[in-house]
Enzyme design. Structure first.
Site, short mmCIF file in Angstrom:
data_model
loop_
_atom_site.label_atom_id
_atom_site.label_comp_id
_atom_site.label_asym_id
_atom_site.label_seq_id
_atom_site.Cartn_x
_atom_site.Cartn_y
_atom_site.Cartn_z
N ASP A 94 -39.62 -39.51 133.25
CA ASP A 94 -38.56 -39.20 134.70
C ASP A 94 -37.47 -40.66 134.23
O ASP A 94 -38.21 -41.09 133.95
CB ASP A 94 -38.83 -38.92 135.32
CG ASP A 94 -38.38 -38.47 136.45
OD1 ASP A 94 -36.72 -38.22 136.00
OD2 ASP A 94 -37.38 -39.38 137.06
N ASP B 267 -42.11 -40.15 139.46
CA ASP B 267 -42.25 -41.37 141.09
C ASP B 267 -41.08 -40.50 142.20
O ASP B 267 -41.42 -40.94 142.64
CB ASP B 267 -42.07 -43.09 140.64
CG ASP B 267 -40.13 -42.79 140.76
OD1 ASP B 267 -39.45 -41.82 140.64
OD2 ASP B 267 -39.24 -44.08 141.47
N ASP C 240 -40.12 -34.86 140.78
CA ASP C 240 -41.86 -35.30 139.45
C ASP C 240 -42.83 -34.27 140.15
O ASP C 240 -43.89 -34.44 139.25
CB ASP C 240 -41.85 -35.84 138.88
CG ASP C 240 -40.35 -36.89 139.38
OD1 ASP C 240 -39.43 -36.78 138.43
OD2 ASP C 240 -40.28 -38.17 139.66
#
Length: 778
Positions: free
Chosen positions: A308, A507, A511
């Site tokens: 991400d 994080d 996610d």
């Protein structure tokens, strides 16, 4: 329960060793009958333990090699090989003890966090200090942390502090944090008492997340599925076939017992778990929690990694990248000082970025008065008898917007920046530009991952495509997938998993599904969410993503050592089994030989405890000191870089005034070039010592280009009489300024990636040594 189990294992080891040793002593004293009684008792103890273990595996419908130990012990009793039986019991007890101690050590290193959880804190209010349960602290509260206390919640310092952050970062030395700095819960106050403004509740703070993570890791890490049990389907029939064949061909049951004795697979039972547990412990020391041996194996096998963007490849929080002033009445530093002084009282994330930038520049902040927060618009208050307001453009700058405000809006749109506008004494005074910048260690981490065997790096994010593509180009990913919903992320992960073992790094709360879907989910707990940490298999408790490359190297080394120890140990055991089947190895000698093989396999497995090759470069203390001094100078020079752009924006052919350019040239010569020359003489050799001479070529080239561009600007200004200039002169001046700005932006990015990312984290102390924010805390 764990304590009781540990005592049982220790008692079994002590009893089996004592019975074996007493028997040997009695045998040497020629009391053969008494010696055999001692060995028989020892064998019987081992028989009971093996029977219980085998019965438990049968109830779980799981194959186990404990059946070999059971048959060997029973056979030893049946044919009168009591010494061999007692030796097998001692081997089993030794293995259980070593495994128990290794697991306890791993749990103890993780469990140290649990013992330090704060229960109460002191809140400063109208009635003075009040002790409250830590769960009652809310964002915006002013809390006092006394000497020796653990910081209860995440917050921003109102006064300077000295902190011991070893439980969070592994850094053993206390660090000095200036007022305005960010402090995470779990750090210990190693200096005088200090005040902080809470920016999160206790449940949402860093330390509480780590405690939950530890509890989850402990619950999921035991017991290990033994490698021996996975091979039992092949190994047990092979052993029984060889033992039965030896008995049938020789007509001697002793040979069968000898085969069973040396077939007891202690290298399998012990070597792999010890190597894996050692790897888990080493990873924990560098700030990476791996939740079990099976996950460590998958981490070592990962070949595709998907990131991400926000908070993983970028900082995950806004940072000040530019200050624009409306006129010459206020300098950029003075505007920032006034705004940061006011923002000290706001828990907003943009306020934190502005305060952090001011303290990094060494600006002395004061406590504001008459502070009023206008929800959704901004904050207003009095600083040094001046009324200051910060917030949205529509709240601070009246329509129609002046030209400087329009330039800020256009620049923010092009760069993807956020803006905060400022007014002083009722007049719009300027604006701040903030961005979520790329982590300086991210490009090096990508290089380290490729060196560790990662073949494909993919960036998947819900952000817009232009922003994602920019980050992907900077850090060096193989592919970028932008504008992804959580469901689309899952689909991309499944597609990659069809080809190889996939690791996902994130994080945020969004996610968590992707982390759970990947073969290995990795979460950044230092600034990430609880949901992502709980869904992940691997959690980084330090705010350095390059630790992930080191964790992969540790996992690969642990797996390699486990396989070597098992392979060598079982290879020697197979040779011994063949010798026993041929009649060359009596049971008693076989038991002693098998003990030697066990010790060798365990010794090979314990190599995983020792440090191995890592991606992280550890600088000598002298180089760290030099590096931090130069980093402080680098941060002090950043406003000059932004001033170059601001001056270039103001150069106009309609108003041919080069006086601002001449003033800028003085700063370039006295401040900027002085710093760049210091970098060339000190930072470049530092990087060469750490990474090799070739890593410094780009830095040296851009240092020369900066000198060249400043010299060209000086020659051009020397050819312009006075402060007036022709239109063509102004066009050339503007071109040179924009070019110099571009070179400096690229050069600073190179320094961040090549040099500054090597430095361990260390808060920036104000250059004048003063404590922003005022006096001591009572």
């Amino acid at each position: 329960m764990e304590v009781v189990q540990g005592r049982v294992v220790l008692g079994l080891f002590a009893a089996s060793t004592l019975l074996l040793s007493v028997g040997v002593l009695l045998w040497l004293l020629e009391s053969h009958g008494a010696a055999e009684v001692s060995w028989v008792v020892g064998t019987a103890v081992g028989l009971v333990v093996a029977l219980v273990s085998t019965a438990g595996a049968a109830r779980r419908h799981r194959p186990t090699v404990d059946v070999i130990a059971l048959l060997a012990l029973g056979g030893a009793l049946a044919v009168g090989e009591y010494f061999a039986g007692a030796m097998i019991t001692t081997m089993l007890a030794t293995g259980q003890l070593l495994e128990s101690r290794a697991e306890a050590r791993a749990r103890r290193e993780l469990g140290l966090l649990l013992e330090r959880s704060p229960r109460t804190t002191h809140r400063r209010g109208a009635d003075g200090l009040v002790e409250i349960p830590v769960d009652q602290a809310v964002p915006g509260d002013t809390l006092v942390v006394r000497t020796g206390e653990v910081v209860p919640v995440d917050g921003r310092l109102l006064t300077a502090a000295t902190l011991d952050e070893s439980a969070l970062t592994g850094e053993p030395l206390p660090v000095d944090q200036p007022a305005g700095g960010i402090v995470r819960s779990g750090a210990v106050n190693a200096g005088t008492a200090f005040d902080l403004v809470a920016t999160a509740t206790a449940a949402e703070s860093t330390y509480a997340g780590l405690v939950r993570l530890v509890e989850q890791a402990q619950a999921s890490s035991a017991p290990f599925i033994r490698l021996a049990d996975r091979l039992a389907v092949v190994f047990v029939p092979l052993t029984l076939l060889l033992a039965g064949g030896a008995w049938a061909l020789a007509g001697d049951p002793v040979r069968a017992v000898a085969v069973l004795v040396v077939a007891t697979p202690c290298p399998l039972l012990l070597a792999a778990p010890i190597a894996y547990i050692s790897g888990l412990a080493r990873a924990t020391r560098i700030g990476v929690v791996i939740k079990g041996g099976g996950i460590l194996e998958r981490l070592a096998a990962a070949r595709v990694i998907m990131f991400d963007k926000t908070g993983t490849l970028t900082r995950g929080r806004p940072e000040l990248v530019g200050v624009v002033t409306a006129d010459d009445d206020l300098t950029a530093d003075e505007l920032l000082r006034l705004a940061a002084s006011l923002d000290q009282m706001s828990p907003h994330v943009l306020a934190t970025a502005i305060v952090s930038a001011a303290t990094a520049r060494g600006l002395v902040l004061v406590l504001p008065t008459h502070v009023v927060e206008h929800h959704g618009s901004g904050v207003r208050g009095v600083v040094d008898s001046r009324e200051v307001a910060l917030g949205k453009r529509s709240w601070v700058v009246p329509e129609p917007a002046p030209s400087w405000a329009q330039r800020v809006r256009r620049r923010a749109s092009l760069d993807g920046s956020m803006t905060v506008f400022v007014s002083v004494d009722g007049r719009p005074a300027g604006a701040f530009l903030l961005e979520d910048v790329v982590r300086p260690d991210a490009p090096r981490m990508i290089h380290g991952l490729r060196e560790a065997g990662i073949r494909r790096v993919v960036l998947i994010t819900g952000d817009r495509e232009d922003s994602a593509e920019t980050v992907g180009r900077i850090v060096g990913t193989d592919a970028v997938r932008a504008d992804c919903s959580p469901a689309e992320k899952l689909a991309l992960i499944e597609a990659e998993r069809a080809e190889d073992v996939v690791m996902m790094v994130g994080d945020g709360v969004n996610d968590a599904p992707a982390l759970a879907a990947a073969d290995v989910g990795v979460a950044l707990a230092a600034r990430g969410s609880t949901a992502s940490s709980e869904a992940a298999d691997v959690v980084l408790t330090v705010d350095r993503v390059d630790a992930l490359a080191d964790a992969i190297l540790i996992a690969q080394r642990s797996r390699r050592i486990a396989r070597q120890a098992v392979g060598i140990g079982m290879g020697l055991s197979l040779v011994a089994m063949a010798a026993a089947a041929a009649g060359f190895l009596p049971p008693a000698v076989g038991a002693v030989l098998q003990e030697g093989i066990d010790v060798l396999a365990i010794g090979l497995a314990l190599r995983a405890v020792l440090p191995g090759r890592t991606h992280t470069v550890v600088l000598p203390p002298a180089d760290v000191t030099i590096g931090h001094e130069l980093l402080a100078q680098h941060e002090a020079s950043l406003p000059i870089v932004e001033e170059i752009r601001a001056v270039a924006d103001q150069v106009s052919t309609q108003e041919p005034d080069v006086a601002p350019v001449r003033r800028l040239l003085v700063r370039l010569r006295t401040d900027l070039l002085t710093h760049e020359r210091a970098d060339q003489s000190q930072l470049v050799p530092l990087v060469a010592r750490a990474l090799g001479e070739t890593a410094t070529h780009a830095l040296t080239r851009t240092h020369a280009e900066i000198e060249h561009q400043v010299a060209r600007l000086a020659r051009l200004l020397d050819d312009i009489p006075g402060d007036s200039a022709r239109p063509e002169d102004l066009v050339e001046v503007r071109r040179l300024l924009y070019g110099l700005y571009g070179v400096l932006r690229l050069h600073n990015a190179q320094e961040d990636e090549t040099a500054h990312s090597l430095l361990p984290p260390r808060p920036t102390v104000p250059r004048d040594g003063r404590r922003p924010g005022g006096g001591d805390v009572p």
